[in-house]
Design an enzyme around this catalytic site. Structure first.
Site, PDB file in Angstrom:
ATOM      1  N   GLY A  33      -3.786  88.889  36.655  1.00 54.34           N
ATOM      2  CA  GLY A  33      -3.479  88.300  34.718  1.00 54.34           C
ATOM      3  C   GLY A  33      -4.001  86.930  35.338  1.00 54.34           C
ATOM      4  O   GLY A  33      -4.444  86.527  36.884  1.00 54.34           O
ATOM      5  N   ASN A  34      -3.553  85.925  34.573  1.00 55.16           N
ATOM      6  CA  ASN A  34      -3.898  84.694  34.604  1.00 55.16           C
ATOM      7  C   ASN A  34      -2.063  83.645  34.415  1.00 55.16           C
ATOM      8  O   ASN A  34      -1.618  84.252  32.878  1.00 55.16           O
ATOM      9  CB  ASN A  34      -4.977  83.822  34.416  1.00 55.16           C
ATOM     10  CG  ASN A  34      -5.486  84.274  33.391  1.00 55.16           C
ATOM     11  OD1 ASN A  34      -4.944  83.690  32.713  1.00 55.16           O
ATOM     12  ND2 ASN A  34      -6.668  84.775  32.883  1.00 55.16           N
ATOM     13  N   ARG A  35      -2.534  82.925  34.361  1.00 53.56           N
ATOM     14  CA  ARG A  35      -2.023  81.848  33.486  1.00 53.56           C
ATOM     15  C   ARG A  35      -1.638  80.932  31.951  1.00 53.56           C
ATOM     16  O   ARG A  35      -0.916  80.512  31.629  1.00 53.56           O
ATOM     17  CB  ARG A  35      -1.103  80.367  34.458  1.00 53.56           C
ATOM     18  CG  ARG A  35      -0.379  80.898  35.966  1.00 53.56           C
ATOM     19  CD  ARG A  35      -0.325  79.216  36.307  1.00 53.56           C
ATOM     20  NE  ARG A  35      -0.369  78.178  35.442  1.00 53.56           N
ATOM     21  CZ  ARG A  35      -0.795  77.003  35.801  1.00 53.56           C
ATOM     22  NH1 ARG A  35      -1.306  76.627  37.069  1.00 53.56           N
ATOM     23  NH2 ARG A  35      -0.420  76.026  35.387  1.00 53.56           N
TER      24      ARG A  35
END
Ligand code: PMT
Length: 410
Positions: free
Chosen positions: A220-222
């Site tokens: 995933g990412n932020r």
């Protein structure tokens, strides 16, 4: 909901955010809601009952309750107030009030009325973030949530102490959104008829995508979704019919916005196909994963015993690049998240992805881009236009970007 205007009893408790209570009254009334205020004794040090009375155009349940004043029909005031209201909103809600609501204490007008009240309850906590993180507060908030209370915020931002943190009351607009949702007020489709985007179909993507490695792990990412949610909210405020395709984020749905929740890039692609075919404007603010694991393990993967682990990834389809076929009528807007060489990389993406506009932001800066309340961007247009937008709140920026794109989204 009866034919008359829906009624909100607004409890205001004693924190510096109480001054925003006055603004909240105005915003609730702008949405056509009837409002009565119930400030606690501590709140009256921050905002005067007279101000609340003038803004609400109705009675204020102040400290006369202590004098055991009867209601208009002879009933006690807390009974009258609880029977009058369709919804109870407490904003700001201090740690003290949250605890008293969770415990069912009834030692002032607001807590007594809350105990008596049978309808939906929305609370907007506000406090120092050290207090918000305390297990004592977390436990009370969890109790309230379990009982169906809608908890809006808090959000990150400047605190009364001068520090920054997660304790600031949610913006009044977000609280109004939650109140409208809880009251089941009409969606944008029924309501949106005025504003520069009236009748236009706008699709916004927001948040990250999660690409499953096994049943419990993902890539995933932020991305928090804040930029995309701000765009959806501002488009709805401007009268558009908005579909928000949201990756996994913890944000409230803006009022009047149709939300479709997705997890992976593949799900986002399917949702886009469904929602965007007749769109006038599509804004891709989501941080779509470029890669996904080639295979998702059926069971939770075990440790390899020191040999390490190699994950094989395959490329996700580029949703923005494929959008011309999916949404042929739409102005297509992408975002470019860059950590170096912002302008050159953004121009490259504009061309490679066939977008009408690319909004470039520097995601190496902690004060803008991912997760933050603010953003600063440079927008590149397909006809060579370049527009710079200085650092400002994502909501403000979203409004300005839509004004730029609105001229084209005809
Ligand atoms: O969510 P926040 O915390 O508020 O943060 C906002 C943000 C930083 C995520 C947002 O402002 C932003 O930059 N969004 C785009 C993030 C991104 O994926 O950038 P990119 O440069 O990797 O991709 C460029 C464009 O292609 C984006 O519009 C993206 O949605 C799209 N894309 C990317 C990969 C892919 N497989 N399909 C796509 O459509």
């Amino acid at each position: 909901m009866p034919e008359r205007a829906a009624r909100v009893l607004l409890g205001i408790t004693g924190g510096i955010a109480a001054y925003k209570g006055a603004y909240l009254v105005r915003r609730l009334r702008e949405r056509g809601l009837a409002v009565r205020c119930a400030p606690t004794l501590a709140a009256e040090s921050f905002v005067s009952p007279l101000t609340l009375e003038v803004l609400s155009g109705d009675r204020v349940y102040g400290q006369e309750y202590l004098a055991r004043d009867g209601g208009s029909d002879g009933a006690e005031l807390h009974v009258e107030a609880a029977q009058w209201a369709d919804l109870l909103c407490v904003a700001p809600a201090t740690a003290n009030t949250l605890a008293r609501l969770a415990l069912g204490l009834a030692d002032d007008f607001l807590s007594t009325t809350a105990l008596m009240f049978e309808g939906p309850v929305v609370v907007a906590p506000a406090m120092h973030d050290a207090m918000w993180r305390k297990p004592a507060v977390e436990g009370r908030v969890a109790t309230l949530r379990d009982r169906g209370v809608e908890v809006v915020g808090p959000v990150e931002g400047a605190l009364a102490s001068g520090e920054r943190g997660w304790g600031r009351m949610a913006e009044p607009e977000a609280i109004v959104d939650a109140v409208c949702r809880a009251l089941g007020l009409p969606e944008a489709e029924d309501e949106a008829s005025v504003g520069p985007l009236a009748g236009r179909k706008v699709v916004v993507t927001a948040g990250p995508t999660y690409e499953a490695i096994d049943p419990v792990r993902f890539l995933g990412n932020r991305s928090s979704g804040r930029m995309g949610f701000a765009l959806a909210r501002q488009a709805a405020i401007r009268g558009a019919l908005v579909t928000l395709i949201a990756g996994p984020v913890k944000l409230e749905t803006p009022a009047g916005v149709r939300r479709v929740d997705v997890v992976s890039a593949a799900e986002m692609e399917a949702a886009l196909r469904e929602a965007a075919h007749d769109a006038d404007l599509v804004v891709m603010a989501a941080a779509v994963a470029d890669y996904r694991p080639r295979e998702c393990a059926e069971q939770k993967m075990k440790k390899s015993g020191g040999d390490g682990l190699v994950l094989e990834l395959e490329e996700n389809p580029d949703l923005l690049a494929g959008l011309a076929a999916v949404a042929p009528r739409a102005q297509r807007v992408g975002f470019a998240a860059e950590t170096e060489d912002l302008e050159r990389s953004a121009r490259k993406k504009l061309k490679a992805k066939g977008a009408h506009w690319i909004v470039a932001n520097d995601v190496s800066r902690p004060d803008i881009g991912f997760e933050s309340a603010d953003n600063e961007v440079v927008v590149f247009g397909g006809n060579g236009e370049v527009e710079r937008f200085p650092k400002q709140s994502k909501d403000e920026l979203a409004g300005r970007l839509l004004e730029l794109f609105a001229g084209e989204a005809t």
